[in-house]
Design an enzyme around this catalytic site. Sequence first.
Site, PDB file in Angstrom:
ATOM      1  CG  HIS A  16      -1.443  -0.813   1.542  1.00 57.57           C
ATOM      2  ND1 HIS A  16      -2.081  -1.614   2.203  1.00 57.57           N
ATOM      3  CD2 HIS A  16      -2.830  -1.905  -0.222  1.00 57.57           C
ATOM      4  CE1 HIS A  16      -3.185  -2.814   2.211  1.00 57.57           C
ATOM      5  NE2 HIS A  16      -3.523  -2.431   0.965  1.00 57.57           N
ATOM      6  CE  LYS A  40     -16.807  -6.416   4.213  1.00 60.91           C
ATOM      7  NZ  LYS A  40     -15.761  -6.472   3.012  1.00 60.91           N
ATOM      8  NE  ARG A  91      -2.835  -7.863  -3.788  1.00 63.24           N
ATOM      9  CZ  ARG A  91      -3.351  -8.450  -2.569  1.00 63.24           C
ATOM     10  NH1 ARG A  91      -2.797  -9.376  -1.782  1.00 63.24           N
ATOM     11  NH2 ARG A  91      -4.719  -9.169  -3.185  1.00 63.24           N
ATOM     12  CB  SER A 129      -4.660  -6.710   4.489  1.00 57.57           C
ATOM     13  OG  SER A 129      -3.957  -5.222   4.185  1.00 57.57           O
TER      14      SER A 129
END
Length: 159
Positions: A16, A40, A91, A129
Site C-alpha cells: 500500500h 463489517k 497485484r 493485509s
Amino acid sequence: MHVVYPGSFDPFTNGHLDVTRRAARLFSKVTVAVLENPNKRGQYLFSAEERVEIIREAIHDLPNVEVASFQGLLAEFVKQIGAQAIVKGLRAVSDYEYELQMAHLNRQLMPGLETLFILSATRYSFVSSTMVKEIARYGGDVSKLVPPATLRALKAKYG
C-alpha cells in the site's frame, strides 16, 4: 490532478505504501481513503480511526498525500472532495477482474470518473493485509511486509 486511493487498509502494508508513494510522484494530490464499512464492524482488526492514524504516520514525509475515512459509495466520496480519478493497486489478474467491475460501476455512478491502475512492485505482489494479519497473529515476523507504524500497531494488538 487530485486522485483517491481507496481501500480498507486493515492493516496498511508496504505494498500500500509503495502504491501511495508512486501515486504521489504522479499526481499533485493523493487522498488515501480508508473505507469504514458499518456492516463489517467487528471484522476489522483496526478501527477506521486507528487505520487513519497508522497511515498518517507511514506517509508523514509525503506533503501532497492526505488521509481520510469514508462510508458509503466511493464515487460520492470522490465527488465530495473534488477529486478527478481513483487509483488502485493491482497485484494479480484476480485483482484486475474485481477492480475492472468496480471501475465500470463507479463510472456509471459518476460519468467521467476514471480509475487508474498502478501495478504492484514485484517485491510486494504477494503481500496482502489478510496474510499479514495471519502471520502476525501467530507471532511471525512481518517487519519486511509493513511500515514501522503498522508493525507497532500489530505488536500492540497481538502482544
